[in-house]
Scaffold this active site. Structure first.
Site, PDB file in Angstrom:
ATOM      1  N   TYR A 184     -84.410  -8.889   3.800  1.00 50.73           N
ATOM      2  CA  TYR A 184     -83.730  -9.173   2.271  1.00 50.73           C
ATOM      3  C   TYR A 184     -83.893  -9.649   1.073  1.00 50.73           C
ATOM      4  CZ  TYR A 184     -84.348 -13.773   3.565  1.00 50.73           C
ATOM      5  OH  TYR A 184     -84.644 -15.669   3.705  1.00 50.73           O
ATOM      6  N   CYS A 185     -83.129  -9.142  -0.001  1.00 50.88           N
ATOM      7  CA  CYS A 185     -83.484  -9.506  -1.282  1.00 50.88           C
ATOM      8  C   CYS A 185     -81.889  -9.863  -1.588  1.00 50.88           C
ATOM      9  CB  CYS A 185     -84.473  -9.120  -2.045  1.00 50.88           C
ATOM     10  SG  CYS A 185     -84.634  -7.507  -1.950  1.00 50.88           S
ATOM     11  N   THR A 186     -82.481 -10.205  -3.424  1.00 57.00           N
ATOM     12  CA  THR A 186     -80.694 -10.664  -3.804  1.00 57.00           C
ATOM     13  C   THR A 186     -80.244  -8.939  -4.403  1.00 57.00           C
ATOM     14  OG1 THR A 186     -81.963 -12.113  -5.547  1.00 57.00           O
ATOM     15  CG2 THR A 186     -80.567 -11.314  -5.550  1.00 57.00           C
ATOM     16  N   ILE A 213     -78.209  -9.680  -0.120  1.00 62.27           N
ATOM     17  CA  ILE A 213     -77.548 -10.724  -0.470  1.00 62.27           C
ATOM     18  C   ILE A 213     -76.615 -10.761  -0.615  1.00 62.27           C
ATOM     19  CG2 ILE A 213     -78.029 -13.371  -0.187  1.00 62.27           C
ATOM     20  CD1 ILE A 213     -80.982 -13.170  -0.820  1.00 62.27           C
TER      21      ILE A 213
END
Length: 302
Positions: A184-186, A213
């Site tokens: 996961y990341c922004t 996210i």
């Protein structure tokens, strides 16, 4: 004053002439009065822009007319009109600086060989079905996770995306190669590349959260698997999804709860300092210290 908004987006698609796309995007943004950052490479486009809602809607419509950009997921959030000091539109060899432009292969459908996309509800369903077997793997710089992350996530010791390939190849994570891994990341772009790197290096079951996210928080809020605030690459520095967001960050000076990063007072320094309001009021706490090792608002925007 018209309602101010911010859009975060990326699109992977082969681009034969990145410089021509850069000039088109720069002219388009200037004509609409938009500010922010856009990166363009042979692999696609990655950007964050702020401005009037009507101008951003025009930008989205015109950008989607470009072949390969029709399916871009534009993520919207509230802005102030002062979130970006200027417009920067640049070409780069990589959309995200992993240090290896050939680490990602792109075709008309997007990244080749990346992790399987899961919608937010599917992430929760995977965890409900397989429990502690599921491993969340943070695809961001380590400092971003200090104020928000998925519960029990692995947070690699990286300060920039350049560090990820060596980190993955270090052997530290060989014990999870057979487990279901949710990267996961922004906004999702870093995990498009990270998941492909992990798959290529022998991780057998790799997923990525569709929309990152941002989409997960919008859908599931603060009462599921995410906890804390989301670090963002503009002058807001962080956002909360609901008023039930936990504060998991700790002030570097007093260890009190905070989610607010501050810029180092030294104009030549790019470090960030995690400080509560009370400690930030004392200028001495904003001065350079050896412990301040975080890069500030680089080109990475998702």
């Amino acid at each position: 004053m018209e309602l101010q908004k911010i859009i975060l987006y990326y699109g992977f698609a082969p681009i034969a002439d990145p410089e021509a796309v850069r000039l088109w995007q720069k002219t388009l943004c200037e004509s609409l009065g938009l500010k922010g950052r856009i990166l363009i490479s042979k692999h696609g486009i990655n950007g964050t822009l702020g401005g009037d809602m009507s101008a951003l809607k025009k930008y989205v419509r015109q950008t989607k007319e470009f072949t390969g950009f029709k399916k871009i997921d534009f993520k919207w959030s509230d802005g102030t009109g002062q979130d970006f000091p200027r417009l920067r539109v640049r070409t780069r060899s990589e959309l995200v600086a992993f240090g290896d432009p050939d680490a990602v292969k792109v075709d008309a459908k997007g990244v080749v060989g990346g992790g399987k996309h899961l919608k937010p509800a599917q992430v929760d369903a995977l965890v409900a079905e397989r429990g502690d077997e599921v491993v969340f793997f943070d695809g961001r710089n380590a400092y971003e996770a200090e104020i928000g992350k998925f519960k029990n996530a692995i947070v690699p010791d990286v300060q920039t995306s350049h560090d990820f390939i060596a980190e993955i190849e270090s052997g530290k994570y060989d014990d999870i190669k057979d487990k279901p891994i949710v990267t996961y990341c922004t906004g999702g772009i870093r995990c498009e590349i990270l998941s492909a790197i992990m798959v290529e290096r022998g991780f057998k079951e790799v997923y990525q959260i569709e929309g990152g996210i941002v989409r997960y928080g919008e859908s599931q809020g603060d009462e599921s698997l995410w906890e804390g605030s989301l670090y963002v690459f503009d002058d807001r520095m962080n956002v909360n999804f609901t008023d039930k967001a936990k504060t998991i960050g700790k002030c570097e000076n007093c260890s009190g709860p905070t989610s607010q990063f501050r810029n180092c007072a030294n104009l030549g320094c790019k470090d960030l300092i995690l400080l509560c309001d009370e400690c930030a009021a004392a200028e001495v706490n904003l001065e350079c210290k050896p412990t301040h090792t975080r890069g500030r608002r680089k080109e990475s925007v998702g």
